[in-house]
Design a protein around this motif. Structure first.
Motif, short mmCIF file in Angstrom:
data_model
loop_
_atom_site.label_atom_id
_atom_site.label_comp_id
_atom_site.label_asym_id
_atom_site.label_seq_id
_atom_site.Cartn_x
_atom_site.Cartn_y
_atom_site.Cartn_z
N LEU A 27 18.42 -4.42 0.13
CA LEU A 27 17.55 -4.08 1.27
C LEU A 27 16.62 -2.90 0.96
CD1 LEU A 27 20.05 -4.49 4.26
CD2 LEU A 27 18.19 -6.01 3.60
N GLY A 28 16.61 -2.49 -0.30
CA GLY A 28 15.70 -1.40 -0.71
C GLY A 28 16.04 -0.07 -0.06
N GLN A 29 17.33 0.19 0.08
CA GLN A 29 17.72 1.43 0.78
C GLN A 29 17.77 2.64 -0.14
OE1 GLN A 29 21.35 0.34 2.84
NE2 GLN A 29 20.20 -0.65 4.49
N PHE A 31 17.49 6.56 0.82
CA PHE A 31 17.33 7.43 1.99
C PHE A 31 16.71 8.76 1.59
CE2 PHE A 31 21.14 4.73 2.85
CZ PHE A 31 20.54 3.93 3.82
N LEU A 32 15.80 9.25 2.42
CA LEU A 32 15.16 10.55 2.15
C LEU A 32 16.18 11.66 2.38
CD1 LEU A 32 11.61 10.24 3.72
CD2 LEU A 32 12.15 11.06 1.42
N GLU A 55 8.24 2.42 13.54
CA GLU A 55 8.82 2.76 12.24
C GLU A 55 9.51 1.53 11.67
OE1 GLU A 55 11.99 5.69 11.90
OE2 GLU A 55 11.88 5.59 9.73
N GLY A 57 12.17 0.09 9.14
CA GLY A 57 13.32 0.49 8.34
C GLY A 57 13.75 1.93 8.56
N PRO A 58 14.28 2.27 9.73
CA PRO A 58 14.68 3.66 9.98
C PRO A 58 15.89 4.12 9.17
CG PRO A 58 15.38 2.25 11.79
CD PRO A 58 14.52 1.41 10.89
N GLY A 59 16.64 3.17 8.61
CA GLY A 59 17.82 3.56 7.81
C GLY A 59 18.84 4.28 8.68
N GLU A 78 14.82 -2.44 12.24
CA GLU A 78 15.72 -2.31 11.09
C GLU A 78 16.45 -3.62 10.86
OE1 GLU A 78 16.67 0.16 8.61
OE2 GLU A 78 17.70 -1.67 8.03
N LEU A 79 16.43 -4.08 9.62
CA LEU A 79 17.04 -5.37 9.29
C LEU A 79 18.56 -5.29 9.14
CD1 LEU A 79 16.66 -8.33 8.48
CD2 LEU A 79 16.13 -7.59 6.17
N ASP A 103 14.00 -8.49 11.30
CA ASP A 103 13.13 -8.46 10.12
C ASP A 103 11.70 -8.18 10.58
OD1 ASP A 103 11.54 -9.05 7.95
OD2 ASP A 103 12.68 -10.85 7.37
N ILE A 104 11.10 -7.13 10.05
CA ILE A 104 9.74 -6.76 10.47
C ILE A 104 8.75 -7.91 10.24
CG2 ILE A 104 9.14 -5.64 8.26
CD1 ILE A 104 7.93 -4.61 11.80
N ASN A 122 9.06 4.63 5.51
CA ASN A 122 9.45 4.73 4.10
C ASN A 122 9.88 3.30 3.78
OD1 ASN A 122 10.69 5.19 1.66
ND2 ASN A 122 12.39 6.38 2.50
N TYR A 126 10.99 -3.69 -2.12
CA TYR A 126 10.95 -5.09 -2.55
C TYR A 126 9.95 -5.93 -1.76
CZ TYR A 126 13.80 -6.56 1.49
OH TYR A 126 14.24 -6.83 2.75
N1 SAM Z 1 13.60 5.43 6.79
C1 SAM Z 1 14.79 5.71 6.02
C2 SAM Z 1 14.57 6.93 5.17
O1 SAM Z 1 13.39 7.30 4.99
O2 SAM Z 1 15.53 7.50 4.68
C3 SAM Z 1 15.20 4.50 5.15
C4 SAM Z 1 14.14 3.99 4.21
S1 SAM Z 1 14.71 2.75 3.09
C5 SAM Z 1 13.58 3.00 1.73
C6 SAM Z 1 14.10 1.23 3.73
C7 SAM Z 1 14.76 0.72 5.01
O3 SAM Z 1 14.17 -0.54 5.38
C8 SAM Z 1 16.25 0.44 4.90
O4 SAM Z 1 16.93 1.02 5.98
C9 SAM Z 1 16.37 -1.09 4.93
O5 SAM Z 1 17.59 -1.55 5.48
C10 SAM Z 1 15.18 -1.46 5.81
N2 SAM Z 1 14.65 -2.82 5.62
C11 SAM Z 1 14.66 -3.57 4.49
N3 SAM Z 1 14.03 -4.75 4.69
C12 SAM Z 1 13.60 -4.74 5.98
C13 SAM Z 1 12.89 -5.69 6.80
N4 SAM Z 1 12.50 -6.86 6.31
N5 SAM Z 1 12.65 -5.38 8.10
C14 SAM Z 1 13.05 -4.17 8.60
N6 SAM Z 1 13.72 -3.23 7.88
C15 SAM Z 1 13.99 -3.51 6.59
#
Ligand code: SAM
Length: 279
Positions: A27-29, A31-32, A55, A57-59, A78-79, A103-104, A122, A126
């Motif tokens: 999921l490309g996680q 975290f900042l 926002e 993907g708030p994580g 957030e997915l 899914d966005i 952020n 992928y």
């Molecule tokens: N915002 C947080 C931060 O800055 O620490 C997390 C950023 S992390 C790079 C990307 C976030 O996008 C993850 O929480 C992940 O689960 C979410 N994500 C991945 N694919 C997504 C999608 N298709 N739709 C929504 N969120 C998604």
């Protein structure tokens, strides 16, 4: 209510441990963990109280917290199904926060956001390009998109004509927005550390975009032109099925030399070329 900062390595580790989570690569996680980066993103987005922010993907809520502290009304998509329970805790007490689990790429953004909203994210690396192009192509009432992306993607988004990295993606993004790199972010600002350097990009969505008769046709011409970027524009377009005589006539009308390659054309010249070719 006093909120401890989430953008911190110890806090992030603690949250992940408490909820028995591991950052998902799929999921490309990433975290900042650097609060100064969060603040610089909030500043780049020029957030003021009452701003409506989407926002992606708030994580665990790291960037979200910065946006909420600046007074924004945040709707986050957030997915990851495990994260709503986490966000409920980490962002407890903030009233101007709404979460949509999904899914966005599948959410109907127009239904969930009021006009004149901003996107701040952020992004998961992928699907960065797909998300950005989808947001821009849908012609949503969005004014500004501020996103963390891979540095290499940021460079392609902001590339100018006559450079090796100026391509179909540069044209597609710049067609809709005025794009600038705000600042670079090293891998050490994230947990886990990504393998690449990142950059925050600011897209100011154009109020009056370039004039084209058909956007689908414009994009088709841009893709065809860059399809074989070593060839001249004429040969690339012929290779993609356009008629040579028609191309030469269109280039003349659009005032573009016939020996140009795709990378030599500005976005405005692509718009003129598409319009002349369609006539
Ligand atoms: N915002 C947080 C931060 O800055 O620490 C997390 C950023 S992390 C790079 C990307 C976030 O996008 C993850 O929480 C992940 O689960 C979410 N994500 C991945 N694919 C997504 C999608 N298709 N739709 C929504 N969120 C998604």
């Amino acid at each position: 209510m006093l909120h401890p900062k989430i953008a911190d390595i110890a806090a992030t580790r603690h949250i992940l441990k408490t909820f028995n989570l591991r950052a998902s690569k799929r999921l490309g996680q990433n975290f900042l963990i650097d609060s100064s980066v969060v603040q610089r993103i909030v500043d780049a987005a020029e957030i003021s109280a009452g701003d409506e922010v989407l926002e992606i993907g708030p994580g665990i809520g790291t960037l979200t917290q910065g946006l909420l502290e600046a007074g924004a009304n945040v709707t986050a998509v957030e997915l990851d199904k495990k994260l709503p329970a986490v966000l409920e805790k980490t962002l407890e007490g903030y009233e101007n926060f709404k979460l949509i689990q999904g899914d966005i790429l599948k959410v109907d953004v127009e239904k969930i956001m009021p006009p004149n909203f901003k996107v701040v994210a952020n992004l998961p690396y992928y699907i960065t390009t797909q998300i950005l192009l989808t947001l821009l192509e849908k012609k949503l009432p969005v004014t500004k998109i501020v996103t963390m992306v891979q540095k290499e993607v940021a460079e392609r988004m902001t590339a100018a004509p006559n450079s090796k990295i100026f391509g179909a993606m540069s044209v597609a993004v710049q067609f809709r927005a005025d794009v600038q790199i705000a600042f670079e972010v090293p891998p050490s600002a994230f947990l886990p550390r990504p393998e690449v350097t990142s950059a925050v990009v600011v897209c100011n969505v154009r109020e009056s975009p370039f004039k084209v008769a058909s956007e689908d046709f414009f994009i088709k011409v841009v893709r065809a032109a860059f399809g074989q970027r070593r060839k001249t524009l004429v040969n690339s377009l012929v290779g993609a099925g356009f008629n040579r005589e028609k191309i030469l006539a269109a280039l003349e009308i659009a005032n573009i030399p016939p020996n140009f390659r795709a990378e030599n054309l500005s976005v405005a010249e692509f718009a003129n070329l598409a319009n002349s070719l369609q006539k």
